[in-house]
Design an enzyme around this catalytic site. Sequence first.
Site, PDB file in Angstrom:
ATOM      1  CB  THR A 155      -0.906   0.017   1.243  1.00 24.52           C
ATOM      2  OG1 THR A 155      -1.845  -1.050   1.138  1.00 24.52           O
ATOM      3  CG2 THR A 155      -1.661   1.333   1.373  1.00 24.52           C
ATOM      4  NE  ARG A 183      -9.445  -6.473   2.920  1.00 23.00           N
ATOM      5  CZ  ARG A 183      -8.344  -5.740   2.951  1.00 23.00           C
ATOM      6  NH1 ARG A 183      -8.014  -5.009   1.894  1.00 23.00           N
ATOM      7  NH2 ARG A 183      -7.566  -5.710   4.017  1.00 23.00           N
ATOM      8  CB  VAL A 184     -13.948  -2.131   1.846  1.00 28.35           C
ATOM      9  CG1 VAL A 184     -13.397  -0.720   2.085  1.00 28.35           C
ATOM     10  CG2 VAL A 184     -14.835  -2.151   0.607  1.00 28.35           C
ATOM     11  CG  ASP A 186      -6.065   0.289   6.185  1.00 30.74           C
ATOM     12  OD1 ASP A 186      -5.341   1.305   6.222  1.00 30.74           O
ATOM     13  OD2 ASP A 186      -5.741  -0.727   5.569  1.00 30.74           O
ATOM     14  N   GLY A 208      -5.296  -4.344   6.692  1.00 29.16           N
ATOM     15  CA  GLY A 208      -6.353  -3.370   6.941  1.00 29.16           C
ATOM     16  C   GLY A 208      -7.329  -3.748   8.026  1.00 29.16           C
TER      17      GLY A 208
END
Length: 284
Positions: A155, A183-184, A186, A208
């Site tokens: 990230t 999926r989501v 942070d 996350g």
Amino acid sequence: MIRSVEKGMEVHEKTGDIVSACEEAVKVLEDSRLFNAGTGSTLNIFGRVEMDASIMRGWDLEAGAVAAVRNIKNPISLARKVMEETDHVMLVGEGAMRFARAVGFEEHDPITPYRLEKYRKYIEELRNKGVDALPVKWRRLGELMKKYPRYFHGTVGCVAVDEKGRIVAASSTGGVFLKLEGRVGDTPQLGSGIYATHLAGASATGIGEGIARVVLSKTVCDLVERGYPVKDAVRMGIDYLTQKVGLDAGIIALDRDGSVAYYSNTESMPVAFFSGGELKVVRG
């Protein structure tokens, strides 16, 4: 990463716009194909890329985020469009894609040969072991993270402050390797992946699910507001996350005076920054 910092500095010097400087710095990383963000993002369980991004202004708490977006080049720029051209904070999935096309984002394939090769290799390994990849849930993937750490990290984030003390925080990611569709993490969640106030800004990286549970970025900013130096705040935030959820994470942060801080509970977290008239790179 050096190019990213240099680009941010160049944009700020030419325009005086700290939001554009932060956005452009992230775009360099999204376009590099080296990170798990933009072009080069990891693939989900079905071999597709779903990307998340967010950006936030500290002086007025305006923010924009997108989640589970596909087939665009720079999710961070779409997040900025959400912040500046809508009344919303976050758009996701198909709705975010309709908005992206409406504001001029062209079709772009973010899948790289490297990511596709790794996906096919690992799926084949699972099949050879008689494991159906689809039902593999997060806690199983947590075990795989330790075996294949390069697949799970990458990230990108940026925090910037101008001469007036105005702070911007941003982040972009392809999420976790082999994540379930939809999926989501942070990254697009304000307070978790990023946060910015009139005193501090922070951008997180790592797993996350752990970052979101402790609202890591806002935790760090809140500690600065309570009077802790930003270098102490990042360490306290990561230590709290490690104690509570025990997952990998790191964070970069700065305060309105330009003090830079970073900390992680991982073996390495490369950081580049401009401070005190000098561009510095920390490889560890």
